[in-house]
Design an enzyme around this catalytic site. Structure first.
Site, PDB file in Angstrom:
ATOM      1  CG  ASP A  46     -29.888 -49.969 -25.214  1.00  0.00           C
ATOM      2  OD1 ASP A  46     -30.819 -49.239 -25.608  1.00  0.00           O
ATOM      3  OD2 ASP A  46     -29.028 -49.589 -24.386  1.00  0.00           O
ATOM      4  CE  LYS A 115     -29.780 -44.897 -30.141  1.00  0.00           C
ATOM      5  NZ  LYS A 115     -29.680 -44.998 -28.673  1.00  0.00           N
ATOM      6  CD  GLU A 117     -28.541 -44.598 -23.599  1.00  0.00           C
ATOM      7  OE1 GLU A 117     -28.435 -44.320 -22.379  1.00  0.00           O
ATOM      8  OE2 GLU A 117     -29.377 -45.398 -24.036  1.00  0.00           O
ATOM      9  CD  GLU A 184     -35.225 -41.803 -24.995  1.00  0.00           C
ATOM     10  OE1 GLU A 184     -34.176 -42.301 -25.446  1.00  0.00           O
ATOM     11  OE2 GLU A 184     -36.117 -42.449 -24.411  1.00  0.00           O
TER      12      GLU A 184
HETATM   13  O1  KIV Z   1     -32.896 -48.354 -27.644  1.00  0.00           O
HETATM   14  C1  KIV Z   1     -33.666 -47.619 -28.253  1.00  0.00           C
HETATM   15  O2  KIV Z   1     -34.697 -48.041 -28.791  1.00  0.00           O
HETATM   16  C2  KIV Z   1     -33.341 -46.204 -28.320  1.00  0.00           C
HETATM   17  C3  KIV Z   1     -34.405 -45.281 -28.803  1.00  0.00           C
HETATM   18  C4  KIV Z   1     -35.336 -45.030 -27.693  1.00  0.00           C
HETATM   19  C5  KIV Z   1     -33.854 -44.034 -29.374  1.00  0.00           C
HETATM   20  O3  KIV Z   1     -32.268 -45.808 -27.962  1.00  0.00           O
END
Ligand code: KIV
Length: 288
Positions: A46, A115, A117, A184
């Protein structure tokens, strides 16, 4: 059967001590380039919101943005394993929303995994996604969707208490069934500890050299994003400079008349030219 890397192959590479490679991509040509370079995984991150759409942070990115860009990446990359980010508020509101939106990224987008968070509060969501057949990559430490809560893009886990919490989060996410976790913006010693405490691979960004793999934002890596460059980025090319020079040359060539020349033009056959000349002499009234 597609020739794409599978989770099993990625886990095997990591188990055998190979470092997992991952880069972001958001469109067809960059996905092709990343794939052709032999990178294991592409993240349709994102971060799209910042480096492609020009937003201040990742919060405005929508599910439709993510689906559209994931589709383009899937068309461009033939071998890489593709992970797509669940954007802000597409999974935090309820587990049902998470499954619906995670499903869209696989069904409509063509990604192989999603993915998301967050730490302990995400454990039930991860469990349900995995139970529904949606592979999940976790993401802890500096979580950009929480930028307002964190008070900026600040390094996390510097204090022992916070570091302990991050280790607990990583273990819980592994137990919930995630196949891998992005770490991160945390101190390298903490990333090493987390990695040593897990059986699934960690993928670091701003987390030092001891993770099982590494991810970077493509536009940072290639020097295409000018707003800021985090300390953890290694810039492998300055494409802003290269592209800027090429575009200035184009403007100069068009303004000076040195482009286009006949070399870049199409010709009419001589007899057609003569016919055209004849037609131009005809009085349009006569041809009625
Ligand atoms: O959105 C993204 O590019 C990410 C990376 C920073 C891991 O989540």
């Amino acid at each position: 059967m597609s020739g794409r890397l599978t989770i099993r192959q990625l886990l095997k590479k990591a188990e055998q001590g190979g470092k997992l490679t991952m880069l972001t991509a958001y469109d067809y040509p960059t996905a092709q380039l990343v794939d052709e370079a032999g990178i294991d995984m592409i993240l349709v991150g994102d971060s799209l919101g910042m480096v492609v759409l020009g937003y201040e942070d990742t919060l405005p990115v929508t599910m439709d943005d993510m689906v559209r860009h994931t589709q383009a990446v899937v068309r461009g990359a033939k071998k890489a394993f593709i992970v797509a980010d669940l954007p802000f508020l597409s999974y935090q509101t309820s587990i049902e929303e998470a499954v619906k939106n995670g499903g869209r990224l696989l069904k409509e987008g063509g990604a192989q995994a999603v993915k998301l968070e967050g730490g302990l509060s995400m454990v039930p969501t991860i469990q349900r996604l995995v139970d529904s057949g949606i592979p999940v990559m976790g993401h802890i430490g500096l979580t950009p969707q929480a930028v307002n809560q964190l008070g900026g893009f600040a390094i996390q886990g510097r204090q022992a208490q916070d570091a302990k919490r991050i280790i607990e989060e990583a273990k819980a996410i592994e137990k919930a069934g995630a196949f891998s976790i992005v770490l991160e913006g945390i101190p390298w010693q903490l990333a090493k500890l987390v990695t040593e405490n897990l059986t699934i691979p960690t993928v670091g960004i701003g987390a030092g050299p001891n993770c099982s793999g590494q991810v970077l934002v493509l536009h940072d890596t290639l020097g295409l994003f000018d707003r800021f460059t985090p300390k953890f980025v290694k810039q492998y090319a300055n494409l802003r400079e290269v592209i800027g020079k090429a575009l200035a040359q184009y403007r100069q060539d068009v303004e000076s008349g040195s482009f286009p020349t006949l070399e870049h033009s199409f010709a009419m056959k001589e007899e057609q030219l003569q016919l055209l000349g004849g037609m131009q002499d005809e009085d349009p009234q006569d041809s009625r």
